[in-house]
Design an enzyme around this catalytic site. Structure first.
Site, PDB file in Angstrom:
ATOM      1  CG  ASP A 257     -26.744 -19.416  30.582  1.00 17.85           C
ATOM      2  OD1 ASP A 257     -27.061 -18.084  30.980  1.00 17.85           O
ATOM      3  OD2 ASP A 257     -25.406 -19.229  29.739  1.00 17.85           O
TER       4      ASP A 257
ATOM      5  CG  ASN B 208     -17.249 -20.285  21.676  1.00 14.07           C
ATOM      6  OD1 ASN B 208     -18.062 -19.954  21.669  1.00 14.07           O
ATOM      7  ND2 ASN B 208     -16.219 -20.981  22.771  1.00 14.07           N
TER       8      ASN B 208
ATOM      9  CG  HIS C 185     -20.858 -19.683  23.871  1.00 16.65           C
ATOM     10  ND1 HIS C 185     -19.702 -19.681  24.770  1.00 16.65           N
ATOM     11  CD2 HIS C 185     -21.889 -19.293  24.105  1.00 16.65           C
ATOM     12  CE1 HIS C 185     -19.371 -18.040  24.674  1.00 16.65           C
ATOM     13  NE2 HIS C 185     -20.923 -18.327  24.545  1.00 16.65           N
TER      14      HIS C 185
ATOM     15  CD  GLU D  74     -17.063 -21.998  26.470  1.00 12.85           C
ATOM     16  OE1 GLU D  74     -17.618 -21.878  25.293  1.00 12.85           O
ATOM     17  OE2 GLU D  74     -16.626 -21.175  27.268  1.00 12.85           O
TER      18      GLU D  74
HETATM   19  C1  F6R Z   1     -25.952 -15.977  28.104  1.00 19.12           C
HETATM   20  C2  F6R Z   1     -25.699 -17.162  26.967  1.00 19.12           C
HETATM   21  C3  F6R Z   1     -24.702 -17.015  26.433  1.00 19.12           C
HETATM   22  C4  F6R Z   1     -24.802 -15.792  25.455  1.00 19.12           C
HETATM   23  C5  F6R Z   1     -23.413 -15.590  24.198  1.00 19.12           C
HETATM   24  C6  F6R Z   1     -23.455 -14.602  23.866  1.00 19.12           C
HETATM   25  O1  F6R Z   1     -27.245 -16.884  28.527  1.00 19.12           O
HETATM   26  O2  F6R Z   1     -26.205 -18.206  27.401  1.00 19.12           O
HETATM   27  O3  F6R Z   1     -24.805 -18.218  25.304  1.00 19.12           O
HETATM   28  O4  F6R Z   1     -26.190 -15.411  24.116  1.00 19.12           O
HETATM   29  O5  F6R Z   1     -22.326 -15.562  25.054  1.00 19.12           O
HETATM   30  O6  F6R Z   1     -23.738 -13.238  24.617  1.00 19.12           O
HETATM   31  P1  F6R Z   1     -23.225 -12.181  24.504  1.00 19.12           P
HETATM   32  O7  F6R Z   1     -24.585 -11.801  24.143  1.00 19.12           O
HETATM   33  O8  F6R Z   1     -22.905 -10.578  25.067  1.00 19.12           O
HETATM   34  O9  F6R Z   1     -22.452 -11.693  22.943  1.00 19.12           O
END
Ligand code: F6R
Length: 242
Positions: free
Chosen positions: A67, A136, A138, A143
């Site tokens: 992303d 959550n 994701h 989401e």
């Molecule tokens: C990042 C991504 C997100 C993160 C998720 C957890 O490329 O795709 O899904 O893996 O938001 O983020 P952290 O690791 O910062 O807790």
């Protein structure tokens, strides 16, 4: 899903690096799916250390990131392109032309999503995808409520996701409202998935992943239906489930 339990973030990062290094050495032209965020930073640190010490080569490796924020160029320190360059790509022998991170400032973002999905197909798909998880549920920026059939698309970020990511910006206002993300179907096409989960803030998410229903309201739950998922989780995330 196979679960590897580790003590803490450091051990998770080392185990994840060993796991990835073995794959890369075995298949030097592997296609890797990569994530950003706090979770994989330690893994990337160990991949860089190993590259310098043991010469594991990325010369023929191709990478695809999950992303990118819409509106940020690759030079913006908060962009995921910048993150990947700083944490990994600048320190290994990968060819930058083989590193694909969605363009946050594409002229036609909708068309760009279609092109990115095609790029994945043209390269034969992802061999192993690294994932983190949002509290959550994701994965990528998919989401709750995202269709399990989704491919690369543009999303409006949930308030909780913007708040969680505000720590990387000067203020919450600066966190972009939209992002481009590989879809759930794109992620599920990966031949193999490595999900990293660390910290108490992810405890409920891990419990729901392991014990809840497979449901679009908790995007990561789809991973229960993938044939080859390994989770490396630390004790803070595992809590009492163990
Ligand atoms: C990042 C991504 C997100 C993160 C998720 C957890 O490329 O795709 O899904 O893996 O938001 O983020 P952290 O690791 O910062 O807790």
């Amino acid at each position: 899903m196979k679960i590897i339990r580790v003590n803490d973030y450091t051990e998770m990062s080392i185990k994840a690096a060993e796991f990835m290094i073995e794959k890369i050495r075995r298949s030097p032209n592997i296609n890797l799916g990569l994530a950003t965020g706090g979770t994989p930073v330690g893994l990337y640190e160990h991949l860089v250390k190993d590259h310098k010490k043991n010469n594991t080569s990325y010369r023929n490796v191709t990478t695809f990131n999950l992303d990118e924020y819409i509106g940020l160029s690759g030079e913006d320190p908060n962009s995921y392109r910048y993150f990947m360059d700083q944490h990994l790509f600048n320190h290994i022998d990968i060819q930058k032309s083989n590193t694909c991170v969605p363009l946050g400032n594409a002229k036609n973002p909708q068309q760009y999503c279609v092109d990115y999905e095609k790029l994945l197909t043209v390269h034969g798909g992802i061999d192993i995808q690294i994932l983190g998880i949002g509290s959550n549920g994701h994965i990528g920026f998919n989401e709750p409520g995202t269709s399990f059939l989704s491919e690369t698309h543009i999303v409006e970020l949930a308030a909780s996701t913007r708040e969680a990511n505000a720590r990387f910006f000067n203020s919450l206002n600066e966190v972009p409202t939209h992002a481009i993300t590989m879809g759930i179907a794109s992620i599920m096409r990966s031949k193999e998935i490595l999900l990293l989960i660390s910290g108490e803030s992810k405890r409920d998410a891990l419990a729901q992943l392991l014990q809840g229903e497979v449901n679009e309201n908790f995007p990561a739950s789809i991973l229960r239906t993938h044939p080859c998922v390994t989770i490396i989780a630390d004790m803070a995330a595992i809590g009492k489930i163990a």
